[in-house]
Design a protein around this motif. Sequence first.
Motif, PDB file in Angstrom:
ATOM      1  N   ARG A  13       7.889   8.098   5.665  1.00  0.00           N
ATOM      2  CA  ARG A  13       9.291   9.033   5.733  1.00  0.00           C
ATOM      3  C   ARG A  13       9.598   9.372   3.656  1.00  0.00           C
ATOM      4  NH1 ARG A  13      13.646   4.594   6.986  1.00  0.00           N
ATOM      5  NH2 ARG A  13      15.520   6.301   6.332  1.00  0.00           N
ATOM      6  N   HIS A  14       8.623   8.613   2.512  1.00  0.00           N
ATOM      7  CA  HIS A  14       8.785   9.496   1.573  1.00  0.00           C
ATOM      8  C   HIS A  14       7.249   9.613   0.812  1.00  0.00           C
ATOM      9  CE1 HIS A  14      12.989   8.383   1.230  1.00  0.00           C
ATOM     10  NE2 HIS A  14      12.894   7.629   1.559  1.00  0.00           N
ATOM     11  N   LYS A  15       7.157  10.511   1.508  1.00  0.00           N
ATOM     12  CA  LYS A  15       5.356  10.904   1.339  1.00  0.00           C
ATOM     13  C   LYS A  15       4.783  11.290  -0.543  1.00  0.00           C
ATOM     14  CE  LYS A  15       5.142  14.175   5.229  1.00  0.00           C
ATOM     15  NZ  LYS A  15       6.889  13.485   5.199  1.00  0.00           N
ATOM     16  N   THR A  16       5.084  11.235  -1.245  1.00  0.00           N
ATOM     17  CA  THR A  16       5.365  11.275  -2.495  1.00  0.00           C
ATOM     18  C   THR A  16       5.100   9.939  -2.881  1.00  0.00           C
ATOM     19  OG1 THR A  16       6.208  13.670  -2.778  1.00  0.00           O
ATOM     20  CG2 THR A  16       5.558  12.347  -5.046  1.00  0.00           C
ATOM     21  N   ARG A  17       5.904   9.261  -2.862  1.00  0.00           N
ATOM     22  CA  ARG A  17       5.644   7.630  -3.464  1.00  0.00           C
ATOM     23  C   ARG A  17       4.904   6.961  -2.466  1.00  0.00           C
ATOM     24  NH1 ARG A  17      11.919   5.478  -2.703  1.00  0.00           N
ATOM     25  NH2 ARG A  17      10.840   4.807  -1.097  1.00  0.00           N
ATOM     26  N   SER A  18       4.697   7.308  -1.117  1.00  0.00           N
ATOM     27  CA  SER A  18       3.565   6.706  -0.329  1.00  0.00           C
ATOM     28  C   SER A  18       1.884   6.758  -0.935  1.00  0.00           C
ATOM     29  CB  SER A  18       3.826   6.424   0.990  1.00  0.00           C
ATOM     30  OG  SER A  18       4.815   6.150   1.397  1.00  0.00           O
ATOM     31  N   LEU A  19       2.276   8.139  -1.462  1.00  0.00           N
ATOM     32  CA  LEU A  19       0.702   8.867  -1.872  1.00  0.00           C
ATOM     33  C   LEU A  19       0.730   7.776  -2.775  1.00  0.00           C
ATOM     34  CD1 LEU A  19      -1.286  10.655  -1.223  1.00  0.00           C
ATOM     35  CD2 LEU A  19       0.173  12.161  -2.584  1.00  0.00           C
ATOM     36  N   ILE A  20       1.361   8.123  -3.988  1.00  0.00           N
ATOM     37  CA  ILE A  20       1.289   7.531  -4.892  1.00  0.00           C
ATOM     38  C   ILE A  20       0.693   5.815  -5.267  1.00  0.00           C
ATOM     39  CG2 ILE A  20       2.704   7.120  -7.082  1.00  0.00           C
ATOM     40  CD1 ILE A  20       3.953   8.683  -7.727  1.00  0.00           C
ATOM     41  N   THR A  21       1.475   5.387  -4.561  1.00  0.00           N
ATOM     42  CA  THR A  21       1.475   4.320  -3.765  1.00  0.00           C
ATOM     43  C   THR A  21       0.047   4.020  -3.242  1.00  0.00           C
ATOM     44  OG1 THR A  21       3.208   3.040  -4.220  1.00  0.00           O
ATOM     45  CG2 THR A  21       1.931   2.012  -2.826  1.00  0.00           C
ATOM     46  N   LEU A  22      -0.776   4.227  -2.484  1.00  0.00           N
ATOM     47  CA  LEU A  22      -1.851   4.598  -1.949  1.00  0.00           C
ATOM     48  C   LEU A  22      -2.696   4.611  -2.743  1.00  0.00           C
ATOM     49  CD1 LEU A  22      -1.161   6.108   1.449  1.00  0.00           C
ATOM     50  CD2 LEU A  22      -1.625   3.987   1.176  1.00  0.00           C
ATOM     51  N   SER A  23      -2.533   5.289  -3.976  1.00  0.00           N
ATOM     52  CA  SER A  23      -3.890   6.031  -4.209  1.00  0.00           C
ATOM     53  C   SER A  23      -4.055   5.281  -5.552  1.00  0.00           C
ATOM     54  CB  SER A  23      -2.487   7.287  -5.834  1.00  0.00           C
ATOM     55  OG  SER A  23      -2.707   9.168  -4.526  1.00  0.00           O
ATOM     56  N   THR A  24      -3.317   4.357  -5.579  1.00  0.00           N
ATOM     57  CA  THR A  24      -2.883   2.600  -7.097  1.00  0.00           C
ATOM     58  C   THR A  24      -3.648   2.031  -6.142  1.00  0.00           C
ATOM     59  OG1 THR A  24      -0.732   3.549  -7.770  1.00  0.00           O
ATOM     60  CG2 THR A  24      -1.881   1.119  -8.201  1.00  0.00           C
ATOM     61  N   ILE A  25      -3.768   1.795  -4.958  1.00  0.00           N
ATOM     62  CA  ILE A  25      -4.978   0.431  -4.246  1.00  0.00           C
ATOM     63  C   ILE A  25      -6.761   1.357  -4.281  1.00  0.00           C
ATOM     64  CG2 ILE A  25      -5.165   0.354  -1.846  1.00  0.00           C
ATOM     65  CD1 ILE A  25      -1.996  -0.363  -0.951  1.00  0.00           C
ATOM     66  N   VAL A  26      -6.260   2.320  -3.982  1.00  0.00           N
ATOM     67  CA  VAL A  26      -7.268   3.485  -3.886  1.00  0.00           C
ATOM     68  C   VAL A  26      -8.133   3.601  -5.032  1.00  0.00           C
ATOM     69  CG1 VAL A  26      -8.459   5.672  -3.175  1.00  0.00           C
ATOM     70  CG2 VAL A  26      -6.769   5.001  -2.127  1.00  0.00           C
ATOM     71  N   PHE A  27      -7.471   3.220  -5.866  1.00  0.00           N
ATOM     72  CA  PHE A  27      -7.641   3.607  -7.148  1.00  0.00           C
ATOM     73  C   PHE A  27      -8.741   3.005  -8.115  1.00  0.00           C
ATOM     74  CE2 PHE A  27      -7.673   3.093 -11.851  1.00  0.00           C
ATOM     75  CZ  PHE A  27      -9.090   3.613 -12.020  1.00  0.00           C
ATOM     76  N   GLY A  28      -7.615   1.087  -7.597  1.00  0.00           N
ATOM     77  CA  GLY A  28      -8.082  -0.189  -7.528  1.00  0.00           C
ATOM     78  C   GLY A  28      -9.434  -0.490  -6.819  1.00  0.00           C
ATOM     79  N   CYS A  29      -9.498  -0.264  -5.414  1.00  0.00           N
ATOM     80  CA  CYS A  29     -10.711  -0.603  -4.297  1.00  0.00           C
ATOM     81  C   CYS A  29     -11.724  -0.012  -5.177  1.00  0.00           C
ATOM     82  CB  CYS A  29     -10.776   0.280  -3.652  1.00  0.00           C
ATOM     83  SG  CYS A  29      -9.168  -0.885  -2.332  1.00  0.00           S
ATOM     84  N   VAL A  30     -11.832   1.656  -5.992  1.00  0.00           N
ATOM     85  CA  VAL A  30     -12.957   2.644  -6.145  1.00  0.00           C
ATOM     86  C   VAL A  30     -13.535   1.691  -7.795  1.00  0.00           C
ATOM     87  CG1 VAL A  30     -13.722   4.678  -7.777  1.00  0.00           C
ATOM     88  CG2 VAL A  30     -12.468   4.207  -5.275  1.00  0.00           C
ATOM     89  N   ALA A  31     -12.709   1.144  -8.776  1.00  0.00           N
ATOM     90  CA  ALA A  31     -12.875   0.887  -9.520  1.00  0.00           C
ATOM     91  C   ALA A  31     -13.489  -0.372  -8.891  1.00  0.00           C
ATOM     92  CB  ALA A  31     -11.877   0.434 -10.311  1.00  0.00           C
ATOM     93  N   LEU A  32     -13.094  -1.330  -8.239  1.00  0.00           N
ATOM     94  CA  LEU A  32     -14.113  -2.593  -8.046  1.00  0.00           C
ATOM     95  C   LEU A  32     -15.066  -2.776  -7.666  1.00  0.00           C
ATOM     96  CD1 LEU A  32     -11.404  -4.702  -6.923  1.00  0.00           C
ATOM     97  CD2 LEU A  32     -12.060  -4.443  -9.006  1.00  0.00           C
ATOM     98  N   ILE A  33     -15.080  -1.370  -6.303  1.00  0.00           N
ATOM     99  CA  ILE A  33     -16.892  -1.417  -6.100  1.00  0.00           C
ATOM    100  C   ILE A  33     -17.465   0.015  -7.065  1.00  0.00           C
ATOM    101  CG2 ILE A  33     -18.055   0.104  -4.270  1.00  0.00           C
ATOM    102  CD1 ILE A  33     -15.395  -0.114  -2.190  1.00  0.00           C
TER     103      ILE A  33
END
Length: 421
Positions: A13-33
């Motif tokens: 429903r709020h694509k920009t906000r959700s995209l920012i949140t997903l980007s944070t999760i993705v960045f966290g996964c990438v950093a850990l891996i």
Amino acid sequence: MIAPLIAFRNIFRHKTRSLITLSTIVFGCVALIFAGGFFEDVYFKMRESYIKSYTGHIQIFKKGFLEHGRTQPYNFLIDDYEKICREVESIKTVKFITPRFEFSGLVSTGENTISFMGMGVETKNEKANNEITNNLRQSSNNLTVGGVVMLSGEQFKESETYSITLGKGLAQAIGAKTGDGLVLLTNTVNGSVNALDVNVKGIFYTSSKAFDDHFMRMNLKTSQKLLGTNAVQSLVVMLNDTSNTKITLNLLKQKFSSQGFDLELRSWEEVSDFYNQTVTLFNRLFLILKIVITIIVILSIFNTMNMAVFERISEIGTIMALGTKQSGVISLFMYEGLFLGILGGTIGLFAGGIVTTIISSIGIPMPPPPGATMMWLSEPKLIPSMFVFSFTLSVLTSIISTVYPAYTASRLEIADALRNK
């Protein structure tokens, strides 16, 4: 069944906000891996370098040497070592076993005299261990022998009884170069003084600066001639794979015990203090990184879900007025947080794998670590356990950070929520 579908739809429903949140999760996964793969590569290359250049996978000593050997090294020599070698070589996981003799003395060029540590080795077995970690940057004229990089000259041959190779630091300290003649002076095992003229066949360096600064290598027979003995000080066992160390160590202990050999064994882990300390340090650094990433992800998702509750107060009041219970409101937001975690974690796994693979194929030039002389090339590894941990962390942090906003939403008064615009 309706709640999960509504929750999944609400993510977009709020694509920009959700995209920012997903980007944070993705960045966290990438950093850990990536970080997990980087540290694992450091551990692997440091471990294999130490094993190949110095410690071996398992070391065998005369019983009592580890406790009293420093003060009385020649009282704990292995006499019938060839018989022991044959017994060890019968084990399938053993690549080869080589005898060694370490001793101290003085080395002189005629003008300069300095103390040294000598290591007598069997050339044929040391050459069998000609694999060295791929992280070494070598010029085309460098030769590798048994985890040792030849800086100049070459490794002595079995027939060259009076040839030696010098560690880089030792050669610089005494001012010696390839082709020079040196005089070695030491005490024999009986306490008398003996000297030997030798020729510098080459100069080497390894992953350990301390080793290079003090050690010279020579044929085992040369060291035995210098020390006046036919015995050896230790036996170094090299395995087909480092992962077989514990199994082989237990097999050797059982074999030696059953045959009455008066010997004691130590694995590479027990004699590699620097490696163990480095692993402990890096593990703690990685733990800090995990904590920081976890906090960032939790705060990001918490902010997203909190904003979702604030913006949908009237909507929450409507569904509650239609009969949705507090548990239903909580589950709606919890599903939304869960889907955010699953979606972000899944994308993060693919992104982390791709990024780590690309960087690994290129390599990261690294300076020599403390106490070492070699530059090396970092090639981060893909660690399955790190993928599992990253995905699990993404889902758990998403659920945890959604709990309070979901609870807040469920506690709204219907009348107040419906009046909100």
